[in-house]
Design an enzyme around this catalytic site. Structure first.
Site, PDB file in Angstrom:
ATOM      1  N   HIS A  74      -3.729  -4.947   0.403  1.00 62.62           N
ATOM      2  CA  HIS A  74      -3.106  -5.448   1.503  1.00 62.62           C
ATOM      3  C   HIS A  74      -3.042  -6.886   1.931  1.00 62.62           C
ATOM      4  CE1 HIS A  74      -2.650  -1.697   4.014  1.00 62.62           C
ATOM      5  NE2 HIS A  74      -3.404  -1.262   3.045  1.00 62.62           N
TER       6      HIS A  74
ATOM      7  N   CYS B  33       0.763  -1.175   0.098  1.00 64.55           N
ATOM      8  CA  CYS B  33       0.134  -0.063  -0.111  1.00 64.55           C
ATOM      9  C   CYS B  33       0.832   1.119  -0.136  1.00 64.55           C
ATOM     10  CB  CYS B  33      -0.836  -0.102   1.027  1.00 64.55           C
ATOM     11  SG  CYS B  33      -2.443   1.142   0.863  1.00 64.55           S
TER      12      CYS B  33
ATOM     13  N   GLU C  32      -1.998  -8.735   3.960  1.00 62.39           N
ATOM     14  CA  GLU C  32      -1.598  -9.273   5.150  1.00 62.39           C
ATOM     15  C   GLU C  32      -2.923  -8.886   6.169  1.00 62.39           C
ATOM     16  OE1 GLU C  32      -1.200  -4.664   5.511  1.00 62.39           O
ATOM     17  OE2 GLU C  32      -0.951  -6.380   4.079  1.00 62.39           O
TER      18      GLU C  32
END
Length: 252
Positions: free
Chosen positions: A195, A102, A197
């Site tokens: 993202h 990001c 994660e």
């Protein structure tokens, strides 16, 4: 100090931990290690947003670095952002692996001469289908992409984007919302706009905070939540792409 046979990585954290993430996960560091780390590795945390950076004489001890997301603008001139750009240039000169997520994706672009700014079409929050470009100039760490579907869903939360990649960079994924969802420079630089994660609950909490701060409108927030309810991110695929990039093998 490097311990023989032990892979060592560092998270360059560009955001402060939210109360929710601290309570549920113990901080973003644990979220990243859970997604990208493996048993037997050493992971270190540097809160670059607080001005905490690794020592230049320690950089050679690391196998790879991850730059997190951030509420800050990657094109801003905050001292820590400028220092981060210099660090990224140094790591590239050392041929160290650097993965940007990001804000990290955007600041990598800036550090190497690309252009970053506000997204022309506004916020992107929720799940987004990202199309993988499989006919780009080959990067050895992506040789195994053929085993993945032509498009993958990923959690997104950004209002800035890459406008123009650096000279020598390859765009390797895009979406109907964002023209550069993923780019690579050689075999050691990889940026991902989404993202990999994030979990759904982390994004839902972030939507709540953005709504409370009047950063987004209620209808937009409800639409983003709906997207999360009806589909799942391809988290395992994204985690594998990131691990393979950092560690250099598909045989895991």
């Amino acid at each position: 100090m490097r311990i023989e046979g032990v892979k060592r990585y560092a998270l360059l954290q560009a955001a402060r931990d939210s109360d929710y993430v601290k309570k549920v996960y113990g901080g973003y560091f644990n979220v990243f290690v859970a997604a990208f780390g493996e048993e037997g590795e050493r992971w270190d945390l540097f809160r670059v947003v607080e001005g905490e950076f690794p020592s230049m004489n320690e950089l050679h001890n690391y196998d790879g670095f991850v730059v997190s997301g951030s509420p800050y603008d990657a094109y801003g001139d905050d001292p820590w952002i400028l220092e981060l750009c210099f660090l990224l240039q140094t790591l590239d000169a050392m041929q160290k692996k650097v993965l940007g997520i990001c804000f990290g994706h955007q600041v990598l672009c800036r550090a190497f001469g690309g252009k970053v700014g506000k997204a022309y079409s506004g916020w992107d929050i929720g799940l987004r289908k990202v199309k993988i470009v499989k006919d780009f100039s080959p990067c050895s760490f992506l040789d195994g992409l053929d085993e993945f579907p032509p498009s993958l869903s990923i959690i997104e939360c950004h209002q800035d984007e890459v406008w123009e990649v650096p000279v020598g960079a390859e765009v390797i994924a895009f979406s109907d919302k964002t023209g550069v969802e993923m780019f690579a420079i050689g075999d050691n630089i990889l940026g991902i706009q989404g993202h990999p994660e994030y979990t759904k609950d982390i994004l839902n909490n972030l939507i709540d905070r953005l709504l409370t701060n009047d950063a987004i409108e209620k209808g937009f927030a409800e639409d983003a939540r709906l997207k999360l309810q009806v589909a799942e991110p391809d988290s395992k695929c994204w985690e594998r792409i990131c691990r393979v990039f950092l560690k250099g093998t598909w045989n895991q």
